[in-house]
Design a protein around this motif. Structure first.
Motif, PDB file in Angstrom:
ATOM      1  N   PHE A 157      42.694  32.775  35.961  1.00 37.28           N
ATOM      2  CA  PHE A 157      42.284  33.459  37.187  1.00 37.28           C
ATOM      3  C   PHE A 157      41.873  34.892  36.881  1.00 37.28           C
ATOM      4  O   PHE A 157      40.910  35.414  37.443  1.00 37.28           O
ATOM      5  CB  PHE A 157      43.421  33.431  38.198  1.00 37.28           C
ATOM      6  N   VAL A 158      42.596  35.532  35.981  1.00 36.28           N
ATOM      7  CA  VAL A 158      42.288  36.916  35.622  1.00 36.28           C
ATOM      8  C   VAL A 158      40.940  37.010  34.923  1.00 36.28           C
ATOM      9  O   VAL A 158      40.135  37.911  35.191  1.00 36.28           O
ATOM     10  CB  VAL A 158      43.393  37.500  34.724  1.00 36.28           C
ATOM     11  N   CYS A 159      40.663  36.089  34.049  1.00 33.68           N
ATOM     12  CA  CYS A 159      39.460  36.160  33.213  1.00 33.68           C
ATOM     13  C   CYS A 159      38.219  35.595  33.885  1.00 33.68           C
ATOM     14  O   CYS A 159      37.098  35.868  33.446  1.00 33.68           O
ATOM     15  CB  CYS A 159      39.702  35.420  31.895  1.00 33.68           C
ATOM     16  N   SER A 160      38.369  34.801  34.931  1.00 27.86           N
ATOM     17  CA  SER A 160      37.215  34.134  35.531  1.00 27.86           C
ATOM     18  C   SER A 160      36.482  35.046  36.499  1.00 27.86           C
ATOM     19  O   SER A 160      37.015  36.063  36.960  1.00 27.86           O
ATOM     20  CB  SER A 160      37.668  32.873  36.279  1.00 27.86           C
ATOM     21  N   ASP A 161      35.227  34.656  36.820  1.00 27.80           N
ATOM     22  CA  ASP A 161      34.501  35.334  37.887  1.00 27.80           C
ATOM     23  C   ASP A 161      35.189  35.034  39.212  1.00 27.80           C
ATOM     24  O   ASP A 161      35.688  33.936  39.437  1.00 27.80           O
ATOM     25  CB  ASP A 161      33.056  34.829  37.946  1.00 27.80           C
ATOM     26  N   GLU A 177      40.549  27.964  37.647  1.00 28.38           N
ATOM     27  CA  GLU A 177      41.252  27.546  36.445  1.00 28.38           C
ATOM     28  C   GLU A 177      40.202  26.910  35.534  1.00 28.38           C
ATOM     29  O   GLU A 177      38.999  27.085  35.726  1.00 28.38           O
ATOM     30  CB  GLU A 177      42.357  26.544  36.798  1.00 28.38           C
ATOM     31  N   MET A 178      40.642  26.141  34.567  1.00 20.36           N
ATOM     32  CA  MET A 178      39.684  25.510  33.663  1.00 20.36           C
ATOM     33  C   MET A 178      38.764  24.550  34.406  1.00 20.36           C
ATOM     34  O   MET A 178      37.553  24.558  34.219  1.00 20.36           O
ATOM     35  CB  MET A 178      40.427  24.764  32.550  1.00 20.36           C
ATOM     36  N   ASN A 179      39.330  23.718  35.295  1.00 20.36           N
ATOM     37  CA  ASN A 179      38.523  22.697  35.966  1.00 20.36           C
ATOM     38  C   ASN A 179      38.754  22.639  37.469  1.00 20.36           C
ATOM     39  O   ASN A 179      38.431  21.643  38.107  1.00 20.36           O
ATOM     40  CB  ASN A 179      38.813  21.316  35.362  1.00 20.36           C
ATOM     41  N   SER A 180      39.327  23.674  38.041  1.00 22.47           N
ATOM     42  CA  SER A 180      39.576  23.665  39.473  1.00 22.47           C
ATOM     43  C   SER A 180      39.523  25.078  40.017  1.00 22.47           C
ATOM     44  O   SER A 180      39.423  26.045  39.264  1.00 22.47           O
ATOM     45  CB  SER A 180      40.946  23.030  39.777  1.00 22.47           C
ATOM     46  N   PRO A 202      34.963  22.629  45.553  1.00 26.76           N
ATOM     47  CA  PRO A 202      35.218  23.926  44.906  1.00 26.76           C
ATOM     48  C   PRO A 202      34.002  24.387  44.119  1.00 26.76           C
ATOM     49  O   PRO A 202      33.314  23.588  43.482  1.00 26.76           O
ATOM     50  CB  PRO A 202      36.411  23.626  43.991  1.00 26.76           C
ATOM     51  N   ARG A 203      33.738  25.699  44.173  1.00 29.21           N
ATOM     52  CA  ARG A 203      32.524  26.227  43.555  1.00 29.21           C
ATOM     53  C   ARG A 203      32.726  27.691  43.211  1.00 29.21           C
ATOM     54  O   ARG A 203      33.669  28.349  43.674  1.00 29.21           O
ATOM     55  CB  ARG A 203      31.350  26.071  44.515  1.00 29.21           C
TER      56      ARG A 203
END
Length: 411
Positions: A157-161, A177-180, A202-203
């Motif tokens: 969550f921290v590293c994602s857009d 997350e990785m896939n959600s 989810p998008r």
């Protein structure tokens, strides 16, 4: 929002409803608005009639009726609420501290529903210059507020857009997350973060905008990068997502706005590259209409989504490459240049800069980083009108000089 002297509210805690009325002194302008008079207090028989005849904004349950019947006995329940919805939202914390009846009314969210019904809106700006930290700014009082720190679901969550969306009395933050997808919801009623409702699809990197208690998201992509044409409507009252008809063109990195009661998704990247077309969604007819060449193609996939804002049903864009402000001409489907952005509105291909509508003003939030990882943030505002932009520095403070997310909440 009322002008002039604000309501004077004692911080002492009353022991009964009768005492409450002694500690709340409303400015005569506020009483004038609620009673329809000309600078005079409402007569006793007016208050009595208000007690007997319920207003149409009291459609909540019996428990709420019981708690709020004793708000300001001298005025009656209906006039009391008519006065309270005209107080600034920044005063609601003090109101909630008066007694259980005030606290129940404020925490229920009913005041904000009544404000929306009466078209009483204040706009606050929420933004993040640190991954898990959020701040709020009230342009009316020029006060800063620090929100509780976001809970950390996981390192992804921290590293994602992340995308953000303010709707109703909620601030939604979308990460992955990785896939959600992960959704966190901040409520101004509870001043706390909780898990938020997930979309049906989810998008990320989608276009979105809110209008009152509802919001629409459109386009975006999956964690693996697959483009979406799907769209969904979020109802903040029921906290549910409803699927809408699909876009004509799948896209990501797009922007969304509401204008003239319709939702627009503009620009972005499609299967063949950058898109210049926009799409208009009519909520009554429940269908999309393509608008060709609505937005000039940007400089590539590394740039931020279009920086767009709507003030008084006029669409504006910030051209971060040229540091210019442009306005969309609806009849001619073209853009005209108005002038320059604030001088210190630095960005990295549009990233790190916020361009938003805040009531009748356009605001630009940005700043510069300094040595050691520090920096400052400035909020500049301009009321669009005749002539070129004249930006006013509304506020500034030490902060990270890069705006990760920004949303404006009107309620």
């Amino acid at each position: 929002m009322l002008e002039g002297q604000p309501c004077l509210i004692s911080r002492a805690l009353p022991s009964s409803c009768e005492q409450e009325s002694k500690w709340i002194y409303m400015h005569y302008h506020l009483l004038e608005i609620s009673s329809g008079g000309k600078g005079k207090r409402p007569a006793a028989d007016d208050a009595a009639r208000a007690k007997k005849k319920p207003l149409n904004h009291h459609d909540h349950d019996h428990d709420h009726d019981h708690h709020s019947n004793c708000l300001i006995p001298a005025l009656g329940r209906d006039l009391s609420i008519s006065c309270l919805i005209r107080c600034s939202r920044s005063d609601y914390g003090a109101l909630a501290a008066l007694s259980q009846s005030f606290r129940a009314l404020v925490n229920s969210g009913d005041l904000y529903r009544f404000r929306r019904q009466n078209k009483i809106v204040e706009h606050w700006v929420y933004f993040s210059c640190s991954v898990l930290e959020w701040e709020a700014f009230d342009p009316g009082s020029k006060r800063w507020m620090h929100l509780p720190r976001m809970p950390l679901p996981n390192e992804c969550f921290v590293c994602s857009d992340k995308e953000s969306l303010a709707v109703g009395t909620d601030l939604l933050v979308f990460g992955r997350e990785m896939n959600s997808q992960i959704v966190l919801r901040y409520s101004i009623l509870s001043n706390a973060w909780t898990p938020g409702p997930k979309m049906n699809t989810p998008r990320c990197l989608f276009g979105s905008a809110s209008l009152g208690a509802v919001a629409i998201v459109a386009g975006g992509c999956s964690p693996q990068g697959g483009l979406f044409a799907s769209a969904e409507l979020y109802d903040s009252e029921t906290r549910t997502w409803v699927e809408l008809p699909r876009l004509n063109t799948p896209r990501k990195m797009c922007s969304g706005v509401f204008m003239d009661g319709k939702f627009y998704v503009i620009g972005g990247t499609g299967a063949g590259g950058a898109l210049s077309c926009g799409e208009e969604f009519d909520l009554r007819e429940m269908r999309w209409r393509v608008i060709e060449n609505m937005f000039p193609v940007g400089s590539g996939s590394s740039g931020a989504p279009p920086l767009l804002a709507v003030v008084k049903n006029e669409l504006y864009a910030a051209d971060y490459a040229e540091n210019l402000v442009r306005r969309y001409v609806k009849g001619g489907n073209r853009w005209v240049t108005l002038g320059r952005l604030p001088e210190r509105s630095a960005s990295v291909n549009g990233w790190g800069l916020a361009f938003r509508a805040c009531g009748d003003r356009l605001i630009v939030i940005g700043g510069r980083r300094t040595g050691g990882g520090g920096g400052s943030i400035e909020i500049n505002a301009w009321v669009p009108g005749e002539g070129p932009p004249r930006w006013e520095l509304v506020a500034a403070k030490a902060s990270g000089g890069f705006v990760y997310n920004c949303a404006v909440m009107g309620c």
